[in-house]
Design an enzyme around this catalytic site. Structure first.
Site, PDB file in Angstrom:
ATOM      1  CG  HIS A 107      35.950  42.703  39.694  1.00 20.09           C
ATOM      2  ND1 HIS A 107      35.674  44.036  39.945  1.00 20.09           N
ATOM      3  CD2 HIS A 107      36.372  42.651  38.393  1.00 20.09           C
ATOM      4  CE1 HIS A 107      35.917  44.749  38.858  1.00 20.09           C
ATOM      5  NE2 HIS A 107      36.358  43.938  37.913  1.00 20.09           N
ATOM      6  CG  ASP A 109      39.320  42.231  35.083  1.00 19.25           C
ATOM      7  OD1 ASP A 109      38.321  42.718  35.642  1.00 19.25           O
ATOM      8  OD2 ASP A 109      40.238  42.922  34.597  1.00 19.25           O
ATOM      9  NE  ARG A 278      38.737  44.022  31.204  1.00 16.96           N
ATOM     10  CZ  ARG A 278      37.719  43.472  31.841  1.00 16.96           C
ATOM     11  NH1 ARG A 278      37.275  43.988  32.970  1.00 16.96           N
ATOM     12  NH2 ARG A 278      37.109  42.410  31.333  1.00 16.96           N
TER      13      ARG A 278
END
Length: 300
Positions: A107, A109, A278
């Site tokens: 993916h 983000d 993150r």
């Protein structure tokens, strides 16, 4: 800024390629919010060039210091549905012992929103003794390698991205806590955006393939035809020559250009504990080769 000037600004010259197409390790640089602006500028130029930067030995960073450093690179952008770490403004904690802690599909983000993050800063907190690597792919080189007819096809396509999909069907081996987390937290507010399949990078002008697991279908194509076209293009992104794999150590920091990459966390560590944190940086709305921007479709 030239590569030589970048080396000078980083005060070490230690920008070491990890692979020829994607990824560079930067050594002897202690990340902090107090870095001189020329170093920040050089770091950003290195990111645009290499797509992913790896820095070991950053255990001095705590939550506040990670956010403060990331703020030097851009505006912080909290996840639209997932909660942030207590006491922080934007940190998303991916804890393998909790629901949603294993980002184990390819993916980019948050592509289910129009202006998805331009970059991410990820810090290794608890790392398994074995496994738990992350792999990144260069979506710019993937596009560049397409034969001319496939480039023309990709240039003409738009696609619907959403955070609402059949999680259990897509991940038949998923844990019950992950299925529940997706329904009750990750998709608690539904977003749907139509993106160009090829976006033009706002800083480099490079074209990249905007795909990944949030893509649900291509505009104007059936789900069956969408699946076939997706597999054809996505296989170009994840071809081994376009990827770089990082073996985490606690205290590592990885920074990536979210406009030019995909990534996947390898879910191979069983019941071992893995925690990474993150911070994402606010991005812009993608624009395709035809000049058309992404369009949000729904938000509930």
């Amino acid at each position: 800024m030239t590569l030589h000037q970048t080396f000078d600004a980083l005060r070490a010259g230690n920008i070491l390629l990890v692979t020829p197409r994607i990824g560079a390790e930067i050594r002897d640089l202690r990340l902090s919010a107090d870095l001189p602006q020329p170093v920040i500028d050089a770091l950003w130029q290195a990111l645009l060039r290499h797509k992913v930067l790896f820095l070991r030995g950053q255990s001095h960073l705590d939550d506040a210091a990670q956010e403060a450093f990331a703020l030097r690179l851009g505006e912080l952008d909290p996840h639209p549905t997932q909660p942030v770490v207590a006491g922080s403004t934007s940190i998303l904690e991916l804890d393998s012992s909790r629901g949603g802690g294993r980002a184990d599909r390819w993916h980019t983000d948050v592509t289910f929103v129009a202006a998805y993050p331009k970059a991410s800063v990820l810090r290794g907190v608890v790392i398994p003794d074995h496994g738990g690597d992350t792999i990144w792919a260069n979506t710019v080189s993937a596009y560049a390698d397409l034969p001319a007819p496939l480039k023309a096809l990709a240039d003409s396509l738009r696609a619907i991205h959403s955070n609402a999909y059949d999680y259990a069907a897509d991940r038949p081996a998923a844990r019950a806590i992950d299925v529940t987390y997706h329904a009750e937290v990750f998709a608690s507010a539904v977003f749907e955006t139509e993106h160009p399949v090829v976006r033009v990078h706002p800083e480099t002008g490079e074209r990249s393939l905007l795909l990944g697991s949030f893509l649900q279908r291509f505009t104007g194509l059936s789900r069956e035809d969408s699946a076939r076209v997706y597999d054809l293009l996505q296989a170009r992104v994840t071809a081994p020559e376009n990827t770089v794999r990082w073996r985490w150590q606690a205290g590592d920091v990885v920074i990536w250009d979210n406009r030019a990459t995909q990534h996947v966390a390898v879910n191979d560590y069983g019941d071992a504990h893995r925690v990474v944190q993150r911070v994402t940086l606010a991005g812009d709305v993608p624009v395709g080769p035809d000049g058309r921007a992404s369009t949000p479709r729904t938000a509930n």
